[in-house]
Design an enzyme around this catalytic site. Structure first.
Site, PDB file in Angstrom:
ATOM      1  N   ASP A  37     -12.287  -9.291   0.840  1.00 56.03           N
ATOM      2  CA  ASP A  37     -13.433  -8.659   1.514  1.00 56.03           C
ATOM      3  C   ASP A  37     -14.756  -8.743   0.749  1.00 56.03           C
ATOM      4  O   ASP A  37     -15.827  -8.581   1.336  1.00 56.03           O
ATOM      5  CB  ASP A  37     -13.128  -7.187   1.801  1.00 56.03           C
ATOM      6  CG  ASP A  37     -12.070  -7.005   2.876  1.00 56.03           C
ATOM      7  OD1 ASP A  37     -11.671  -8.014   3.483  1.00 56.03           O
ATOM      8  OD2 ASP A  37     -11.644  -5.864   3.113  1.00 56.03           O
ATOM      9  N   GLY A  57      -8.809   0.821  -2.678  1.00 52.07           N
ATOM     10  CA  GLY A  57      -7.689   1.765  -2.691  1.00 52.07           C
ATOM     11  C   GLY A  57      -6.961   1.735  -4.025  1.00 52.07           C
ATOM     12  O   GLY A  57      -6.547   2.781  -4.556  1.00 52.07           O
ATOM     13  N   ARG A  93     -14.444 -16.915  25.556  1.00 52.44           N
ATOM     14  CA  ARG A  93     -13.129 -16.906  24.904  1.00 52.44           C
ATOM     15  C   ARG A  93     -13.229 -16.139  23.583  1.00 52.44           C
ATOM     16  O   ARG A  93     -14.307 -16.070  22.981  1.00 52.44           O
ATOM     17  CB  ARG A  93     -12.649 -18.325  24.596  1.00 52.44           C
ATOM     18  CG  ARG A  93     -12.324 -19.161  25.816  1.00 52.44           C
ATOM     19  CD  ARG A  93     -11.054 -18.646  26.512  1.00 52.44           C
ATOM     20  NE  ARG A  93     -10.652 -19.512  27.604  1.00 52.44           N
ATOM     21  CZ  ARG A  93     -11.132 -19.477  28.848  1.00 52.44           C
ATOM     22  NH1 ARG A  93     -12.099 -18.612  29.160  1.00 52.44           N
ATOM     23  NH2 ARG A  93     -10.675 -20.302  29.771  1.00 52.44           N
ATOM     24  N   ARG A 103       0.886  -1.177   0.000  1.00 45.68           N
ATOM     25  CA  ARG A 103       0.000   0.000   0.000  1.00 45.68           C
ATOM     26  C   ARG A 103       0.912   1.213   0.000  1.00 45.68           C
ATOM     27  O   ARG A 103       1.669   1.412   0.944  1.00 45.68           O
ATOM     28  CB  ARG A 103      -0.914  -0.014   1.232  1.00 45.68           C
ATOM     29  CG  ARG A 103      -1.916  -1.162   1.215  1.00 45.68           C
ATOM     30  CD  ARG A 103      -2.946  -1.031   2.346  1.00 45.68           C
ATOM     31  NE  ARG A 103      -4.002  -2.019   2.208  1.00 45.68           N
ATOM     32  CZ  ARG A 103      -4.087  -3.134   2.912  1.00 45.68           C
ATOM     33  NH1 ARG A 103      -3.175  -3.419   3.808  1.00 45.68           N
ATOM     34  NH2 ARG A 103      -5.089  -3.977   2.730  1.00 45.68           N
ATOM     35  N   ILE A 111      -4.481 -15.641   8.338  1.00 43.13           N
ATOM     36  CA  ILE A 111      -4.537 -16.938   7.614  1.00 43.13           C
ATOM     37  C   ILE A 111      -5.646 -16.871   6.551  1.00 43.13           C
ATOM     38  O   ILE A 111      -5.601 -17.590   5.565  1.00 43.13           O
ATOM     39  CB  ILE A 111      -4.723 -18.181   8.512  1.00 43.13           C
ATOM     40  CG1 ILE A 111      -6.041 -18.166   9.264  1.00 43.13           C
ATOM     41  CG2 ILE A 111      -3.565 -18.390   9.449  1.00 43.13           C
ATOM     42  CD1 ILE A 111      -6.416 -19.554   9.791  1.00 43.13           C
ATOM     43  N   GLN A 112      -6.604 -15.969   6.753  1.00 41.73           N
ATOM     44  CA  GLN A 112      -7.685 -15.811   5.753  1.00 41.73           C
ATOM     45  C   GLN A 112      -7.159 -15.273   4.423  1.00 41.73           C
ATOM     46  O   GLN A 112      -7.821 -15.362   3.402  1.00 41.73           O
ATOM     47  CB  GLN A 112      -8.756 -14.845   6.285  1.00 41.73           C
ATOM     48  CG  GLN A 112      -9.542 -15.419   7.436  1.00 41.73           C
ATOM     49  CD  GLN A 112     -10.255 -14.349   8.237  1.00 41.73           C
ATOM     50  OE1 GLN A 112     -11.452 -14.146   8.100  1.00 41.73           O
ATOM     51  NE2 GLN A 112      -9.520 -13.652   9.094  1.00 41.73           N
ATOM     52  N   GLU A 165     -24.726 -18.698  16.629  1.00 38.26           N
ATOM     53  CA  GLU A 165     -25.963 -18.169  17.223  1.00 38.26           C
ATOM     54  C   GLU A 165     -26.172 -16.721  16.790  1.00 38.26           C
ATOM     55  O   GLU A 165     -27.293 -16.267  16.607  1.00 38.26           O
ATOM     56  CB  GLU A 165     -25.882 -18.210  18.760  1.00 38.26           C
ATOM     57  CG  GLU A 165     -26.245 -19.540  19.379  1.00 38.26           C
ATOM     58  CD  GLU A 165     -25.226 -20.626  19.091  1.00 38.26           C
ATOM     59  OE1 GLU A 165     -24.025 -20.308  18.990  1.00 38.26           O
ATOM     60  OE2 GLU A 165     -25.635 -21.793  18.935  1.00 38.26           O
TER      61      GLU A 165
HETATM   62  O1  F6P Z   1      -8.709  -5.706   2.554  1.00 38.32           O
HETATM   63  C1  F6P Z   1      -8.298  -6.950   2.950  1.00 38.32           C
HETATM   64  C2  F6P Z   1      -7.962  -6.983   4.418  1.00 38.32           C
HETATM   65  O2  F6P Z   1      -7.519  -8.278   4.756  1.00 38.32           O
HETATM   66  C3  F6P Z   1      -9.090  -6.543   5.349  1.00 38.32           C
HETATM   67  O3  F6P Z   1     -10.031  -7.561   5.562  1.00 38.32           O
HETATM   68  C4  F6P Z   1      -8.323  -6.136   6.573  1.00 38.32           C
HETATM   69  O4  F6P Z   1      -9.023  -5.164   7.299  1.00 38.32           O
HETATM   70  C5  F6P Z   1      -7.058  -5.558   6.014  1.00 38.32           C
HETATM   71  O5  F6P Z   1      -6.902  -6.086   4.715  1.00 38.32           O
HETATM   72  C6  F6P Z   1      -5.819  -5.859   6.826  1.00 38.32           C
HETATM   73  O6  F6P Z   1      -4.741  -5.198   6.255  1.00 38.32           O
HETATM   74  P1  F6P Z   1      -3.219  -5.435   6.667  1.00 38.32           P
HETATM   75  O7  F6P Z   1      -2.760  -6.718   6.057  1.00 38.32           O
HETATM   76  O8  F6P Z   1      -2.507  -4.254   6.096  1.00 38.32           O
HETATM   77  O9  F6P Z   1      -3.192  -5.506   8.157  1.00 38.32           O
END
Ligand code: F6P
Length: 323
Positions: free
Chosen positions: A128, A104, A247, A72, A254-255, A188
């Site tokens: 996202d 962006g 918790r 970025r 990892i996503q 839930e």
């Molecule tokens: O836009 C993708 C994303 O993974 C968002 O879900 C999250 O808010 C952001 O990027 C996290 O960004 P960074 O890797 O710069 O922490």
């Protein structure tokens, strides 16, 4: 158009490599040279630009991350930075761009085109799924599956220990990842920025569940949720219901990684071809997307400014299934 550039920018997403591969091979198929710009706008400014051929993109369709790397760039947000990027493109005789990224990325591309006239076609690459102009973004399907796998595991331990888990998933300003995870994970409650659910109603829902002898709970929280992050919400719930064993799990980055799903590889390939063919055919400042299974090109301006609504039928499904 004789020579184009391709770059990935913003948060990486599984399937970006499949898209880069499609862009490179489509350009070559049409007799257009293609250059890879490393690290998004940041590499454009510094001239980190490399020639790509068909073998440069061999064996990447299945790989997560992006071989072009991503960043970025603060400097691209200044006129001086954009001028430096333009000079580099001119030096490399690059006449058009394919930008793979999210909000962006397209905000920068639109401004760049207006100021310097470099035509750009976008490919929606973000986990996202928050971009107007496409039903799905590249990386979203994989990210949802990754988060769901984590949620399934949390459910096992939540059940064994009679606990309430607050699981935070990604999605800066949207609940697109959280909602299918909540439905598929049998949660839930789901808390997303698009709908306003008060803390009081969350507490009330948990209390009702407890009265019905439910012993474990799963609450999926989108990171952009207005009531605060999962830790903040869980702390307040614990104060209201001290007997609840609470918790928090943040699924986290990892996503963003891992091999792309079949759906993401197909989408990325389709969009990569469409982006290059759009560019060659004179399109500019548009994003290639799929809406109702059809290929569409949407102006960057709309992709950036218009909010993609969440699927209300999904919220209804949650309401019915979580009782
Ligand atoms: O836009 C993708 C994303 O993974 C968002 O879900 C999250 O808010 C952001 O990027 C996290 O960004 P960074 O890797 O710069 O922490």
């Amino acid at each position: 158009m004789k020579r184009i550039g391709v770059f990935t920018s913003g948060g990486d997403a599984p399937g970006m490599n499949a898209c880069v591969r499609a862009v490179v091979r489509t350009a070559l198929y049409h007799g257009v040279e293609v250059y890879g710009i490393m690290r998004g706008y940041s590499g454009m400014i510094k001239g980190e630009i490399v020639r790509l051929d068909t073998t440069s993109v061999a064996n990447i369709v299945q790989r997560g991350g992006t071989i072009l790397k991503s960043a970025r760039s603060q400097r691209f947000q200044t006129k001086e930075g954009r001028q430096a990027a333009f000079d580099q493109l001119v030096n490399h005789k690059i006449e058009g761009l394919v930008a793979i990224g999210g909000n962006g990325t397209f905000t920068g591309a639109e401004l760049f085109e207006r100021e310097f006239g470099i035509p750009t076609v976008g490919a929606p690459g973000t986990i996202d799924n928050d971009l107007f102009g496409t039903d799905y973004t590249i990386g979203y399907d994989t990210a949802v599956n990754t988060a769901l796998e984590a949620i399934d595991k949390i459910r096992d331990t939540a059940d064994s220990h009679d606990r309430a888990f607050f699981v935070e998933v990604m999605g800066r300003d949207s609940g697109y990842i959280a909602i299918p995870c909540a439905i598929g994970g049998g949660a839930e409650i789901v808390l997303v920025p698009e709908t306003q659910q008060s803390l009081e109603s969350v507490i009330e829902q948990l209390q009702i569940g407890r009265k019905r002898q439910k012993s474990s709970f799963l609450v999926v929280v989108a990171e952009g949720e207005e009531e605060g992050n999962a830790t903040h919400i869980a702390t307040q719930v614990k104060e209201a219901i001290p007997e609840l064993d609470v918790r928090v799990t943040v699924v986290g980055h990892i996503q963003r990684g891992g091999a792309p799903s079949a759906a993401d590889r197909l989408l990325a390939s389709q969009i990569g071809i469409a982006a290059v063919e759009g560019l060659i055919n004179g399109m500019r400042s548009v994003m290639a997307g799929i809406v109702d299974r059809k290929l569409v090109y949407t102006p960057f301006h709309d992709c950036i400014t218009r909010k993609k609504p969440i699927n209300q039928s999904f919220m209804r499904m949650m309401e019915i299934l979580s009782t």
